[in-house]
Motif scaffolding. Structure first.
Motif, short mmCIF file in Angstrom:
data_model
loop_
_atom_site.label_atom_id
_atom_site.label_comp_id
_atom_site.label_asym_id
_atom_site.label_seq_id
_atom_site.Cartn_x
_atom_site.Cartn_y
_atom_site.Cartn_z
N THR A 1 0.67 -1.33 0.02
CA THR A 1 -0.03 -0.10 0.02
C THR A 1 0.44 1.97 0.01
OG1 THR A 1 -0.10 0.26 1.93
CG2 THR A 1 -1.95 -1.45 1.44
N LYS A 2 0.80 2.56 -0.46
CA LYS A 2 1.30 3.42 0.02
C LYS A 2 1.87 3.45 1.08
CE LYS A 2 -0.07 6.87 -2.80
NZ LYS A 2 -1.12 8.11 -3.65
N SER A 3 0.80 3.76 2.03
CA SER A 3 0.91 3.89 3.43
C SER A 3 2.59 2.47 3.94
CB SER A 3 -0.13 3.82 4.95
OG SER A 3 -0.87 4.44 4.33
N ARG A 4 2.39 1.44 3.31
CA ARG A 4 3.94 0.83 3.68
C ARG A 4 4.55 1.36 3.16
NH1 ARG A 4 3.54 -5.42 4.75
NH2 ARG A 4 5.97 -5.81 3.89
N SER A 5 5.01 1.31 1.80
CA SER A 5 5.48 2.30 0.78
C SER A 5 7.03 3.53 1.78
CB SER A 5 5.48 2.34 -0.44
OG SER A 5 4.90 3.47 -0.27
N TYR A 6 5.53 4.02 2.57
CA TYR A 6 5.88 5.30 2.80
C TYR A 6 6.77 4.43 4.21
CZ TYR A 6 2.67 8.43 0.34
OH TYR A 6 2.09 9.23 -0.42
N ILE A 7 6.21 3.68 5.17
CA ILE A 7 6.63 3.27 6.31
C ILE A 7 8.69 2.48 6.11
CG2 ILE A 7 7.10 1.93 7.91
CD1 ILE A 7 3.87 2.43 7.24
N MET A 8 7.88 1.93 4.74
CA MET A 8 9.60 1.67 3.74
C MET A 8 10.65 2.84 4.05
SD MET A 8 9.40 -2.10 4.35
CE MET A 8 10.85 -2.06 3.85
N GLU A 9 10.24 3.46 2.82
CA GLU A 9 11.49 4.70 2.59
C GLU A 9 12.10 5.12 4.10
OE1 GLU A 9 8.69 7.90 0.62
OE2 GLU A 9 8.59 6.20 -0.68
N PHE A 10 11.27 5.30 5.10
CA PHE A 10 11.76 5.53 6.41
C PHE A 10 12.66 4.78 6.92
CE2 PHE A 10 11.32 4.86 11.35
CZ PHE A 10 11.75 6.77 11.39
N PHE A 11 12.77 3.83 7.07
CA PHE A 11 13.05 2.36 7.53
C PHE A 11 14.80 1.97 6.79
CE2 PHE A 11 9.57 0.93 10.37
CZ PHE A 11 10.31 1.01 11.94
N THR A 12 14.29 2.27 5.58
CA THR A 12 15.60 2.78 4.33
C THR A 12 16.40 3.89 4.61
OG1 THR A 12 14.05 3.42 2.83
CG2 THR A 12 14.43 0.76 2.70
N ALA A 13 15.52 5.01 5.10
CA ALA A 13 16.68 5.97 5.52
C ALA A 13 17.09 5.74 7.05
CB ALA A 13 15.43 7.52 5.18
N HIS A 14 16.69 5.24 7.77
CA HIS A 14 17.14 5.23 9.75
C HIS A 14 17.45 3.08 9.28
CE1 HIS A 14 14.41 8.32 9.18
NE2 HIS A 14 15.23 9.06 9.70
N LYS A 15 18.01 3.12 8.91
CA LYS A 15 18.64 1.30 9.10
C LYS A 15 19.29 1.26 10.35
CE LYS A 15 18.91 0.27 4.06
NZ LYS A 15 19.96 -0.28 3.02
N GLU A 16 19.68 1.89 10.81
CA GLU A 16 20.32 1.70 12.11
C GLU A 16 19.93 2.37 13.40
OE1 GLU A 16 24.87 2.79 11.27
OE2 GLU A 16 25.10 0.35 9.99
N GLN A 17 18.81 2.33 13.09
CA GLN A 17 18.19 3.10 14.47
C GLN A 17 16.93 1.99 14.91
OE1 GLN A 17 17.10 7.08 13.64
NE2 GLN A 17 18.86 7.50 13.68
N ILE A 18 16.56 2.50 16.06
CA ILE A 18 15.81 1.57 16.70
C ILE A 18 15.12 2.94 16.96
CG2 ILE A 18 14.73 0.07 18.50
CD1 ILE A 18 16.94 -0.88 18.63
#
Length: 145
Positions: free
Chosen positions: A7-24
């Motif tokens: 979904t669009k929401s899921r892709s936005y969330i994945m974008e966030f995680f790929t930009a913040h790979k080394e963070q919790i």
């Protein structure tokens, strides 16, 4: 493992995680980031996606020691996240994956000497990363001059 509905929401969330790979991060962190970037996704949708992504093995979910809130870590590039400890810097938030032979020694010691089976997928050790320690020691040296 990644078999979720896109979904669009899921892709936005994945974008966030790929930009913040080394963070919790928390769901609130994601929500705030998306709002700042003009992407409207309600918090319930974020939580629903985080739960699905955790079930699919894309994310690890932890409970924070202080307030028992859930936080999440992207497992990209670390398929054995369930088999090693994670080290989180208390200063910058960076997550380091303890992917070395030492993990077998730690697990064996805990089992043999303490009768304890370590659950790595939810284990985080807190401390300070090398870069932050160097920055801190550099600032202390300046203060002592």
């Amino acid at each position: 493992m990644q078999n979720g509905y896109k979904t669009k929401s899921r892709s936005y969330i994945m974008e966030f995680f790929t930009a913040h790979k080394e963070q919790i991060v928390s769901a609130a962190d994601i929500h705030h980031y998306l709002e700042e970037n003009g992407k409207q996704v309600n918090l319930a949708t974020i939580y629903r996606n985080l739960d699905k992504m955790t079930d699919e093995g894309i994310l690890l979910k932890y409970k924070t020691a202080k307030d028992e809130h859930a936080v999440y870590q992207y497992t990209d590039g670390h398929p054995e996240c369930h088999e090693h400890l994670h080290l989180q810097c208390v200063r910058c938030g960076r997550v380091i994956h303890l992917e070395c032979g030492f993990m077998k020694d730690i697990r064996a010691h805990l089992e043999e000497h303490h009768g304890f089976a370590l659950e790595c997928s939810s284990s985080v050790l807190y401390g300070m990363c090398r870069e932050c320690k160097e920055m801190e020691s550099g600032s202390h040296e300046k203060n002592h001059e």
